[in-house]
Design a protein around this motif. Structure first.
Motif, PDB file in Angstrom:
ATOM      1  N   LEU A  30       0.854  -1.196   0.000  1.00 50.50           N
ATOM      2  CA  LEU A  30       0.000   0.000   0.000  1.00 50.50           C
ATOM      3  C   LEU A  30       0.885   1.240   0.000  1.00 50.50           C
ATOM      4  O   LEU A  30       1.556   1.525   0.999  1.00 50.50           O
ATOM      5  CB  LEU A  30      -0.902   0.004   1.246  1.00 50.50           C
ATOM      6  CG  LEU A  30      -1.789   1.228   1.441  1.00 50.50           C
ATOM      7  CD1 LEU A  30      -2.886   1.280   0.379  1.00 50.50           C
ATOM      8  CD2 LEU A  30      -2.398   1.224   2.842  1.00 50.50           C
ATOM      9  N   PRO A  31       0.919   1.978  -1.129  1.00 46.94           N
ATOM     10  CA  PRO A  31       1.736   3.205  -1.160  1.00 46.94           C
ATOM     11  C   PRO A  31       1.318   4.183  -0.060  1.00 46.94           C
ATOM     12  O   PRO A  31       0.154   4.215   0.328  1.00 46.94           O
ATOM     13  CB  PRO A  31       1.449   3.776  -2.551  1.00 46.94           C
ATOM     14  CG  PRO A  31       0.960   2.614  -3.359  1.00 46.94           C
ATOM     15  CD  PRO A  31       0.245   1.709  -2.390  1.00 46.94           C
ATOM     16  N   TYR A  32       2.287   4.952   0.419  1.00 48.13           N
ATOM     17  CA  TYR A  32       2.069   5.971   1.460  1.00 48.13           C
ATOM     18  C   TYR A  32       1.691   5.377   2.822  1.00 48.13           C
ATOM     19  O   TYR A  32       1.076   6.044   3.647  1.00 48.13           O
ATOM     20  CB  TYR A  32       1.010   7.001   1.034  1.00 48.13           C
ATOM     21  CG  TYR A  32       1.312   7.653  -0.280  1.00 48.13           C
ATOM     22  CD1 TYR A  32       2.375   8.550  -0.405  1.00 48.13           C
ATOM     23  CD2 TYR A  32       0.559   7.367  -1.413  1.00 48.13           C
ATOM     24  CE1 TYR A  32       2.681   9.150  -1.622  1.00 48.13           C
ATOM     25  CE2 TYR A  32       0.852   7.948  -2.635  1.00 48.13           C
ATOM     26  CZ  TYR A  32       1.908   8.835  -2.735  1.00 48.13           C
ATOM     27  OH  TYR A  32       2.201   9.415  -3.942  1.00 48.13           O
ATOM     28  N   THR A  33       2.080   4.123   3.057  1.00 51.96           N
ATOM     29  CA  THR A  33       1.796   3.489   4.350  1.00 51.96           C
ATOM     30  C   THR A  33       2.382   4.310   5.503  1.00 51.96           C
ATOM     31  O   THR A  33       1.694   4.579   6.492  1.00 51.96           O
ATOM     32  CB  THR A  33       2.361   2.050   4.392  1.00 51.96           C
ATOM     33  OG1 THR A  33       1.654   1.261   3.440  1.00 51.96           O
ATOM     34  CG2 THR A  33       2.224   1.425   5.762  1.00 51.96           C
ATOM     35  N   VAL A  34       3.641   4.711   5.368  1.00 53.65           N
ATOM     36  CA  VAL A  34       4.294   5.473   6.440  1.00 53.65           C
ATOM     37  C   VAL A  34       3.623   6.829   6.616  1.00 53.65           C
ATOM     38  O   VAL A  34       3.365   7.264   7.745  1.00 53.65           O
ATOM     39  CB  VAL A  34       5.812   5.635   6.167  1.00 53.65           C
ATOM     40  CG1 VAL A  34       6.457   6.538   7.208  1.00 53.65           C
ATOM     41  CG2 VAL A  34       6.502   4.272   6.167  1.00 53.65           C
ATOM     42  N   GLU A  35       3.316   7.508   5.511  1.00 54.99           N
ATOM     43  CA  GLU A  35       2.682   8.830   5.583  1.00 54.99           C
ATOM     44  C   GLU A  35       1.311   8.748   6.264  1.00 54.99           C
ATOM     45  O   GLU A  35       0.958   9.622   7.062  1.00 54.99           O
ATOM     46  CB  GLU A  35       2.531   9.452   4.185  1.00 54.99           C
ATOM     47  CG  GLU A  35       3.830   9.935   3.570  1.00 54.99           C
ATOM     48  CD  GLU A  35       4.659   8.821   2.932  1.00 54.99           C
ATOM     49  OE1 GLU A  35       4.241   7.645   2.996  1.00 54.99           O
ATOM     50  OE2 GLU A  35       5.735   9.133   2.391  1.00 54.99           O
ATOM     51  N   ILE A  36       0.549   7.693   5.956  1.00 54.17           N
ATOM     52  CA  ILE A  36      -0.759   7.498   6.609  1.00 54.17           C
ATOM     53  C   ILE A  36      -0.548   7.297   8.106  1.00 54.17           C
ATOM     54  O   ILE A  36      -1.246   7.883   8.936  1.00 54.17           O
ATOM     55  CB  ILE A  36      -1.512   6.291   5.994  1.00 54.17           C
ATOM     56  CG1 ILE A  36      -1.910   6.586   4.546  1.00 54.17           C
ATOM     57  CG2 ILE A  36      -2.752   5.943   6.823  1.00 54.17           C
ATOM     58  CD1 ILE A  36      -2.375   5.366   3.759  1.00 54.17           C
ATOM     59  N   GLY A  37       0.444   6.484   8.449  1.00 53.82           N
ATOM     60  CA  GLY A  37       0.747   6.226   9.861  1.00 53.82           C
ATOM     61  C   GLY A  37       1.141   7.495  10.604  1.00 53.82           C
ATOM     62  O   GLY A  37       0.691   7.728  11.727  1.00 53.82           O
TER      63      GLY A  37
END
Length: 197
Positions: A160-167
């Motif tokens: 899932l792209p942007y996993t870290v940004e979502i977190g």
């Protein structure tokens, strides 16, 4: 008393506490702090299972009428251990999942947990109980979801792209709710501290 201590809700709480060092060990599989994809996925699944026990232990204790003093004491401790350890782990890992300005969100959450624990302990000595609010439960849920995304980290980015940004975005939301609920607790407790003087 012994049967209450070994009830299923309490066993779930003990399991959540035992999951904490195992999650840390996932990042030390090769003898150093390493956040390989395998380490992250293993830690994530352990964290999800541990987080689900947070919901289950209280729910089962209520419907089975198995609430106990040890459960009431250990449940918030287990939550704080799980959240605090994961925050520190993610700030220290080789990928620096939580770094820069995001460290402030982690610091806000950690400081609030320590301060509210101290306040609760003080008020307990005065026989004053501060109930957990609905928004505090939402705060805990958002914290857990944020940490799940961050534990997945770079491994999760491949799915899932942007996993870290979502977190990170969820972590800041949790930090904002943490400040709000922390203020609520102190406002509720302050009158008892002032009255005591």
């Amino acid at each position: 008393m012994a049967s209450r201590a070994y009830s299923i809700p309490n066993l779930l709480t003990y399991g959540r506490i035992l999951a904490v060092p195992v999650i840390v060990l996932c990042f030390f599989i090769e003898g150093k702090l390493e956040s390989s994809d395998f380490a992250r996925w293993t830690a994530l699944w352990l964290f999800i299972i541990a987080s689900l026990t947070d919901f289950l232990d209280g729910y089962l204790a209520r419907i089975w009428n198995q609430t106990s003093n040890i459960g009431r004491m250990l449940d918030p401790i287990a939550d704080k251990l799980l959240v605090s350890t994961c925050l520190l782990l993610l700030a220290a890992d080789t990928e620096k999942t939580i770094a820069g300005w995001s460290l402030w969100a982690a610091i806000i959450i950690l400081c609030r947990e320590i301060l509210v624990s101290g306040l609760r302990e003080y008020l307990a000595a005065l026989k004053v109980s501060v109930p957990v609010t609905r928004i505090a439960k939402w705060k805990t849920t958002i914290q857990m979801v944020a940490l799940a995304f961050l534990l997945a980290g770079p491994a999760g980015e491949k799915v899932l792209p942007y996993t870290v940004e979502i977190g990170i975005a969820l972590l800041w939301l949790a930090a904002a709710l943490t400040m709000y609920t922390g203020y609520d607790y102190f406002k509720a407790g302050l009158k008892h501290i002032v009255d005591e003087d």
